[in-house]
Write an enzyme that holds these catalytic residues in place. Structure first.
Site, PDB file in Angstrom:
ATOM      1  N   THR A 185       0.840  -1.191   0.000  1.00 42.04           N
ATOM      2  CA  THR A 185       0.000   0.000   0.000  1.00 42.04           C
ATOM      3  C   THR A 185       0.876   1.243   0.000  1.00 42.04           C
ATOM      4  O   THR A 185       2.041   1.199   0.403  1.00 42.04           O
ATOM      5  CB  THR A 185      -0.898   0.073   1.244  1.00 42.04           C
ATOM      6  OG1 THR A 185      -0.094   0.403   2.401  1.00 42.04           O
ATOM      7  CG2 THR A 185      -1.629  -1.229   1.482  1.00 42.04           C
ATOM      8  N   ASP A 186       0.297   2.360  -0.430  1.00 42.67           N
ATOM      9  CA  ASP A 186       0.938   3.630  -0.130  1.00 42.67           C
ATOM     10  C   ASP A 186       0.745   3.898   1.361  1.00 42.67           C
ATOM     11  O   ASP A 186       0.031   3.167   2.055  1.00 42.67           O
ATOM     12  CB  ASP A 186       0.345   4.752  -0.985  1.00 42.67           C
ATOM     13  CG  ASP A 186       1.334   5.882  -1.228  1.00 42.67           C
ATOM     14  OD1 ASP A 186       2.264   6.048  -0.417  1.00 42.67           O
ATOM     15  OD2 ASP A 186       1.176   6.604  -2.215  1.00 42.67           O
ATOM     16  N   ALA A 187       1.382   4.942   1.858  1.00 43.23           N
ATOM     17  CA  ALA A 187       1.451   5.173   3.301  1.00 43.23           C
ATOM     18  C   ALA A 187       0.065   5.189   3.943  1.00 43.23           C
ATOM     19  O   ALA A 187      -0.746   6.083   3.681  1.00 43.23           O
ATOM     20  CB  ALA A 187       2.167   6.485   3.595  1.00 43.23           C
TER      21      ALA A 187
END
Length: 744
Positions: free
Chosen positions: A272-274
């Protein structure tokens, strides 16, 4: 401590051997250890409490990966905790945003796209990978392959612009540069193309806002660069933050499983992104954080980049497993993909850093040469009235260098540089002084203050070093700059956006020059002296009709930027870059893609606005040179082809000027009729050439069936039509030289 590394493997391991080894580890793991392997934590060493918490998670085998650590000694120390203090001794996978370099900073990615040179992109990311791997980093969150057609969106700096063909070529080249021939290649990293998918089309160009795209746009424009990256062997894909057509991308089973894995055959792992697994709850998509973890995993996510200072959704997976809301098989599938990446990278055999080797690699002077050449090849000459460029150092007595970005090391390298070393960076002022020599007087004025942002940038905090900010009395300094310009043979203005004004969390509602730079520009032009503007930006800016004698887009040229730009100014090399987007006249035109559909009123296309032309100020693919070129003798090897057959197109390119220079031969097509209407022009091939004065060369392109295939809304599938195809070849998207062929 210095270790003795085991030599890296030059050949890829077999899928069977890798899976067997991963499965043997999984069979020994507890649910908590499994959740740890698929959890990645931020490790901000300048946030001691968070760093201590993360270290505890590593020691407890509840972390499989860390990001933002880049000091080799710290990487080695943390790795030893994982390998020597945990039960199964599974090494950490260290990730980092190696976007356009680590120690040696190359031009920003959109600049590399402007080179129209995929070999340059590959070579540059090979340097970045070599430096990063030497210090103990295994994986980069790059390349960004998002298509961007709205320049208000700041993250267009990380991609290749508006075109899916150019974007696909650059995506594949960067993956090859980062990864080499296989995952685990010596001196290479796992590439992590991002952000899957559609992130560049956020509403209003506002970073993080939702995206709504038709299926036609998704399949024909926004997905092709990701497909190219997967086909090039990318070992990781990063899911996007935002909602795509009503479903958060990180929770989209259609996107992450049906398209990515089942249709394209992707075998790597998805991160995932952050915080975007956790944020499925924030999106009001998941009912709780544990529900968010389950839904992200089931959608196709394999690792959560956990929110810093927050609650990890994937750390709740053991609870969900115990409650029957998740199966062991689902959890094991994600763990297996992460373990397979570690095995392929050779981390079990070689987990530690050779500190002496790291310093040798970081100090390799050849890397600086690559950075300088890259900056030279990315510059785009947009205007050169009267041939004011190149400058002649032998005829000049004085140069006025003016502008708030002219002597800023931090701005020269651009964003996504976390440990800026000013001693590594040649500013524009430094480069001009060195190249002009002692016989030319150089006077400098910042001209105006670069304004501060209304909201803090993400690059103002965390691991980022704040850049020095020059503040002056604008009125007084403009007057001083004008006097310097009057007294000089030529004024070189370095204008644009500061590095915290572009990138993530850096969208804009205006394309104007920030602060009072426009006033400065107009005042210097009014002196009547020759004026050269070097525009430091990653998006088109609106100069309000002001017309300097010369205008060159230099992007954010990297740590050797000053040396490269000086060589361009004085004609040691000729600019040969081309725009990777249409440059609008003003913000009211956007989005303004060159590859648009023909309307029912094509004759009035230039009249869409009553107050000004609808055409771009500078078209996609445009860029001038210090020489001139001619395209001629367009040949197609046949006039008809059957569906599924290829056709060969050739053209002669001649340097009709007086100096060696580069030109980019660009091939465009237009389909006249078919299952769906197609854009007026679509890029389908290009080649950058270096030609001596008077030299002529024949360039050949092959149009393959896939180049003539597209996704049609009427059939909801890919089609190739029996139709007539027009072919255009030239130096920009407005190429006039044309031919046609029929597809039977």
């Amino acid at each position: 401590m210095r270790s003795t590394p085991t030599p890296a493997r030059s050949e890829a391991l077999s899928d069977e051997a890798v899976r067997a080894r991963a499965d043997a580890l999984i069979a020994q793991m507890t649910p908590q250890e499994k959740a740890g392997q698929i959890t990645q934590y931020f490790d901000f060493l300048n946030a001691p409490e968070e760093a201590a918490r993360v270290e505890q998670e590593v020691a407890a085998a509840r972390a499989g990966s860390l990001l933002f650590v880049h000091d080799p000694a710290q990487l080695d120390r943390l790795q030893r905790i994982a390998v020597e203090q945990t039960r199964l001794k599974i090494p950490l996978l260290f990730g980092y945003d190696v976007i356009h370099g680590l120690r040696t900073i190359l031009p920003v990615p959109i600049a590399i796209a402007a080179s129209w040179d995929p070999l340059l992109a590959e070579q540059g990311q090979r340097v970045a990978a070599r430096e990063a791997r030497a210090v103990g980093i295994h994986w980069t969150f790059a390349p960004n392959v998002d298509i961007a057609r709205d320049p208000r969106w700041g993250r267009m700096i990380e991609g290749a612009g508006e075109d899916p063909y150019l974007g696909s070529v650059m995506a594949a080249a960067q993956v090859r540069g980062f990864q080499g021939t296989h995952i685990g290649s010596p001196g290479r990293l796992i590439a992590g193309p991002k952000h899957f998918a559609g992130y560049g089309a956020s509403i209003g160009g506002r970073d993080y806002d939702e995206v709504n795209l038709s299926d036609s746009e998704l399949w024909n424009v926004y997905l092709p660069p990701f497909k190219a990256a997967v086909d090039a062997g990318a070992g990781n894909i990063m899911s996007a933050y935002m909602g795509l057509n009503g479903v958060p991308a990180t929770g989209s089973h259609w996107l992450l499983t049906q398209v990515l894995r089942e249709t394209w055959g992707f075998k790597g792992f998805v991160v995932t992104d952050a915080g975007s697994a956790h944020d499925l709850h924030t999106h009001e998509f998941a009912s709780s954080v544990p529900d968010a973890g389950v839904r992200a995993l089931r959608a196709g996510v394999d690792m959560e980049m956990a929110p810093p200072f927050g609650i990890s959704a994937f750390q709740t997976l053991p609870q969900s497993l115990a409650e029957g809301r998740l199966s062991t098989t689902e959890l094991d599938d994600a763990v297996r993909r992460v373990l397979e990446a570690k095995i392929r990278m050779g981390l079990f055999e070689q987990p530690y850093v050779d500190l002496d080797e790291a310093q040798r690699v970081l100090n390799d002077p050849e890397h600086r040469d690559v950075a300088r050449v890259a900056a030279e090849r990315t510059a785009v000459l947009l205007r050169n009235d009267g041939g004011v460029l190149p400058l002649d150092a032998r005829a000049l007595k004085s140069i006025a260098v003016i502008g708030p970005l002219a002597d800023s090391a931090r701005d020269t390298v651009g964003p996504w540089v976390f440990d800026q070393d000013d001693s590594e960076t040649v500013t524009l002022l430094d480069g001009i002084r060195a190249r002009a020599g002692s016989g030319v007087r150089i006077e400098y004025s910042p001209g105006v203050t670069m304004p501060a942002r209304l909201h803090r940038s993400i690059f103002d905090s965390g691991p980022h070093k704040a850049g020095p900010r020059v503040e002056v009395d604008d009125d007084a300094e403009i007057l001083r700059a004008v006097e310097l310009a009057r007294a000089a043979d030529v004024a070189v203005l370095v204008l644009g956006e500061g590095q915290i004004m572009i990138g993530e969390h850096a969208s804009r509602s205006s394309l104007d020059l920030p602060g009072r730079q426009q006033d400065l520009l107009d005042a210097v032009i009014a002196t009547g002296q020759p004026v050269v503007v070097l525009l430091m930006s990653a998006r088109p800016l609106d100069l309000k009709g002001s017309q300097p004698d010369a205008l060159m887009g230099i992007w954010y040229p990297g740590s050797q930027g000053g040396a490269a730009v000086a060589r361009l100014l004085f004609g040691d090399v000729s600019p040969g870059g081309k725009l990777p987007f249409n440059w609008p006249r003003n913000i009211g035109q956007i989005p303004l893609p060159y590859a648009h559909l023909r309307t029912h009123q094509p004759k009035t296309a230039e009249e869409r606005y009553w107050n000004e032309p609808n055409s771009p100020l500078y078209p996609f693919g445009f860029g001038l040179s210090y020489s001139s070129f001619e395209f001629s003798n367009l040949q197609l090897d046949r006039s008809e082809v059957a569906v599924g057959e290829a056709i060969r197109v050739s053209v002669d390119v001649s340097n009709t000027g007086g100096r060696e220079a580069d030109e980019v031969a660009q091939l465009y097509i237009h389909q006249r009729h078919g299952t769906a209407a197609r854009p007026v022009r679509e890029l389908k091939g290009f080649e950058r050439l270096t030609l001596a004065p008077g030299e002529r060369r024949t360039v050949s392109f092959t149009l393959k069936p896939q180049d003539l295939t597209y996704w049609a809304a009427s059939t909801r599938n890919f089609v190739q039509d029996a139709t007539v195809i027009d072919v255009y070849v030239g130096g920009s998207s407005t190429a006039a030289l044309s031919g046609s062929f029929e597809v039977r």
